[in-house]
Write an enzyme that holds these catalytic residues in place. Sequence first.
Site, PDB file in Angstrom:
ATOM      1  N   CYS A  84       0.810  -1.221   0.000  1.00 47.49           N
ATOM      2  CA  CYS A  84       0.000   0.000   0.000  1.00 47.49           C
ATOM      3  C   CYS A  84       0.840   1.266   0.000  1.00 47.49           C
ATOM      4  O   CYS A  84       0.312   2.359  -0.194  1.00 47.49           O
ATOM      5  CB  CYS A  84      -0.937   0.013   1.207  1.00 47.49           C
ATOM      6  SG  CYS A  84      -1.542  -1.613   1.663  1.00 47.49           S
ATOM      7  N   CYS A 214     -13.945   0.610   7.191  1.00 44.60           N
ATOM      8  CA  CYS A 214     -13.002   0.078   6.192  1.00 44.60           C
ATOM      9  C   CYS A 214     -13.013   0.931   4.931  1.00 44.60           C
ATOM     10  O   CYS A 214     -14.067   1.367   4.479  1.00 44.60           O
ATOM     11  CB  CYS A 214     -13.381  -1.346   5.802  1.00 44.60           C
ATOM     12  SG  CYS A 214     -13.569  -2.454   7.211  1.00 44.60           S
ATOM     13  N   HIS A 341      -8.758   3.468  -2.060  1.00 46.90           N
ATOM     14  CA  HIS A 341      -7.396   2.981  -1.807  1.00 46.90           C
ATOM     15  C   HIS A 341      -6.933   2.032  -2.912  1.00 46.90           C
ATOM     16  O   HIS A 341      -6.904   0.825  -2.721  1.00 46.90           O
ATOM     17  CB  HIS A 341      -7.371   2.297  -0.437  1.00 46.90           C
ATOM     18  CG  HIS A 341      -6.032   1.781  -0.006  1.00 46.90           C
ATOM     19  ND1 HIS A 341      -4.841   2.294  -0.475  1.00 46.90           N
ATOM     20  CD2 HIS A 341      -5.692   0.798   0.869  1.00 46.90           C
ATOM     21  CE1 HIS A 341      -3.831   1.634   0.092  1.00 46.90           C
ATOM     22  NE2 HIS A 341      -4.316   0.722   0.891  1.00 46.90           N
TER      23      HIS A 341
END
Lengths: 394, 137
Positions: A84, A214, A341
């Site tokens: 990430c 989330c 994301h």
Amino acid sequence: MKKDVAVIGVGQSSFVRGYEGSIRELAFEAFREAMQDAGITQKDVDASVFCSAPEYDKQRSPAGVLAEYLGLIPQPTFYVESVCSSSSTGVKVGYSMIKSGLHDVVVVLGFQKMSEITSAESQERMGRGADIQWEAPFGTMMPAYYALYAQAYMAKHGLTHDDLMGVRLKSSTYGVINERAVYRKAVKPGDFKQGDPEAKLAGPVAWPLRVGDCCANADGSSCIILADAKKAKSLSKKPVWILGIGAASEAVNMAARPDFTKGLSVGYGAAAEAYRMAGITSKDIKVAEVHDCFTIAEIMAYEGLGFAPAGEGKQLIREKATYKDGKMPVNVDGGLLSKGHPIGATGGSQIRTIVLQLRGEAGPMQVPGGPDIGLVHNIGGVGLYGNVTIFGRG
Amino acid sequence: MGFEKFGRKSFTAVTKTAKFVDFLAEGKVEGTVCKDCGARFFPPRADCAKCFSKSMDWFEMPKKGKLETFTTAYYAPFGFEADPPYTMGVVDFGGGLKLFARLAKEIKPDEIKVGMDVIIRPFKYDDNQLSFEIAKG
Ligand SMILES: [Zn+2]
């Protein structure tokens, strides 16, 4: 102020579910914007670095393929990965290439097309960013790992589910006004009401984390163009300088983590190194982007970065101190929770946000008062890699 | 070979620590200890990064510890879809030894608390996959 390496161009695609195009077309979106922002052509670029999490890519060794599509051959190109935080790592590599004198202008392009696989497959791959030999056989996935931190932290520090919801309410405030965000719906406290079938964000994913705690998978790309001082001054009217870079790593297995009530050790380690290099403290930061892959992660980041003492991160949310008009604005572009994301693109997108803030070009998300120093906190895996980068207006 | 028998679903077939699964079959949860410097490891390692030794012994893990943290998963990754909800946690035995595993199904969710006394024990799935689990102390 250190003026060795500058960001001279930033770009980002919209972050979306199911991008209607291939990875090379996705990469082009951010690249085009960054090149036009910098006002340069491919002839000005000496090298490129591509960043993603490879388990989502059907293309083996994407760097060469993307470099060709973007018109960046025959210059050198290669690929870097830290899950990430891949594109923050890419920027660190680009900085090093320039600082060493090897190259003057480097393109760092992060991308991820997560939608080629199902959400469950995606979770399995993300779980494999943790310990596949000793943990994945129990059925681990990212939310469960962060939930381990949340459970211990909440038990010790009195952090509540309402505090976690507060992080999401803040992020959605800015997701609504960020045209590039994947999640643009307004979120209200009722969306988290336990037992209400209409409350879409209340359901448990990995308790104590709920759906609304989330971040969403997304497809997206980001592009950061770096230049040495001479080129930055000749090519750019608005360079933003890299003042400090810190990075750290930690044991992958949860059995080797020292303290779940303290947050991620890599957040503390990377921050200390970046502050030391920049010669500043947390008090000098006027705007920050932190890695809020889960609501708990933002609270832990406040403490790792020194915005709040250990155990007191919740106060910043309760006092709305991290809103745009607060004393320490954080993730006022919606963060990972609302902006989305797309793994390999995330760090570059965070950097873009801070660069726009320092230039005063963040539009409706602009932090008032002309911020001059901003920070990006970008985590890879479950605190496996930590990256903190500090930027300053010239 | 042999390590594919570990856990609900193993992603690793070949490892020098595959004997761990044989110990599970014998009812033991074992870590490794470096013969040269005495460093103890869980999960087991074949190599000691502290002194570069490749010579390891096995030791039986303590049975009793405290539950340091836990989570209950309501969604599962690909290949684990039949299992949720299931609870996973970290046990701290003190002295630097910790362990990650699922909690036994028999523990009711409202009984699970951070800091509670727990034990660890080997566990066999219906399909003969071998694992270990955390139970009430
Ligand atoms: Zn040793």
